[in-house]
Scaffold this active site. Sequence first.
Site, PDB file in Angstrom:
ATOM      1  N   CYS A 128      26.695   7.264  -6.671  1.00  0.00           N
ATOM      2  CA  CYS A 128      26.446   6.328  -7.763  1.00  0.00           C
ATOM      3  C   CYS A 128      24.940   6.135  -7.784  1.00  0.00           C
ATOM      4  O   CYS A 128      24.382   5.500  -6.884  1.00  0.00           O
ATOM      5  CB  CYS A 128      27.154   4.996  -7.555  1.00  0.00           C
ATOM      6  SG  CYS A 128      26.728   3.800  -8.846  1.00  0.00           S
TER       7      CYS A 128
ATOM      8  N   CYS B  32      23.979   2.082  -8.324  1.00  0.00           N
ATOM      9  CA  CYS B  32      24.327   1.009  -7.383  1.00  0.00           C
ATOM     10  C   CYS B  32      25.356   1.494  -6.383  1.00  0.00           C
ATOM     11  O   CYS B  32      25.040   2.273  -5.510  1.00  0.00           O
ATOM     12  CB  CYS B  32      24.794  -0.241  -8.122  1.00  0.00           C
ATOM     13  SG  CYS B  32      26.164   0.081  -9.262  1.00  0.00           S
ATOM     14  N   SER B  33      26.615   1.062  -6.533  1.00  0.00           N
ATOM     15  CA  SER B  33      27.631   1.440  -5.555  1.00  0.00           C
ATOM     16  C   SER B  33      29.003   1.608  -6.196  1.00  0.00           C
ATOM     17  O   SER B  33      30.015   1.247  -5.612  1.00  0.00           O
ATOM     18  CB  SER B  33      27.702   0.383  -4.448  1.00  0.00           C
ATOM     19  OG  SER B  33      28.012  -0.887  -5.009  1.00  0.00           O
ATOM     20  N   CYS B  34      29.059   2.159  -7.410  1.00  0.00           N
ATOM     21  CA  CYS B  34      30.339   2.404  -8.066  1.00  0.00           C
ATOM     22  C   CYS B  34      31.160   3.351  -7.200  1.00  0.00           C
ATOM     23  O   CYS B  34      30.668   4.405  -6.774  1.00  0.00           O
ATOM     24  CB  CYS B  34      30.124   2.993  -9.458  1.00  0.00           C
ATOM     25  SG  CYS B  34      29.259   1.865 -10.573  1.00  0.00           S
TER      26      CYS B  34
END
Length: 198
Positions: free
Chosen positions: A103, A106-108
């Site tokens: 991602c 961010c942190s998908c």
Amino acid sequence: MAGTGVNPIEAEGGRLLAAVRSLLEAKGVVTPEEIAARIAITDAATPAQGARMVARAWVNPEYRALMLRDGAAAAEAAGIPMRGALPLGVLENTPTLHHLVVCTLCSCYPRAVLGYPPLWYKSAAYRARAVRDPRGLIAEWGTRLPDGVKIRVVDSTADYRWMVLPMRPAGTDGWDEERLAAIVREGDMIGVTLPAAA
């Protein structure tokens, strides 16, 4: 708030979350019980769920086809609740193509299937290196691919989540799903590692 130990950004985020929940409840979109149930499902999710999906795909061609066509439907078929989750795409590794999920913003992450993302997945270093030097990045995990294997980096986004269906390792003929699932690691389903029979 100085000296109180309360992070003002987190406090504001908490207030915003409470306001959104109240609005959704007031509009009849969701009940507090439904919210609590969804949180419990997310908190209980682990990479073992994705590993069960991978193992089933390795032994069941029909399930493999479903998984590649509609990851969310395959997760539901494996008993993983996907209501409210984003669409799930599944990327199949082959002898000539290896997938790496990142991602970039961010942190998908496919939390419904793999649980919460590991800290390294969220790090700026991982996100940058995955795009800039994917072969070097996975080599640091001990993953060395033949020169002819192309690496495809896929961006997991706020609209669509991805996981990898790794290749079944040699030496696993005759293994049942439970034994196969036990060798599938979180990194295998992100693309930084490869499953191995031993």
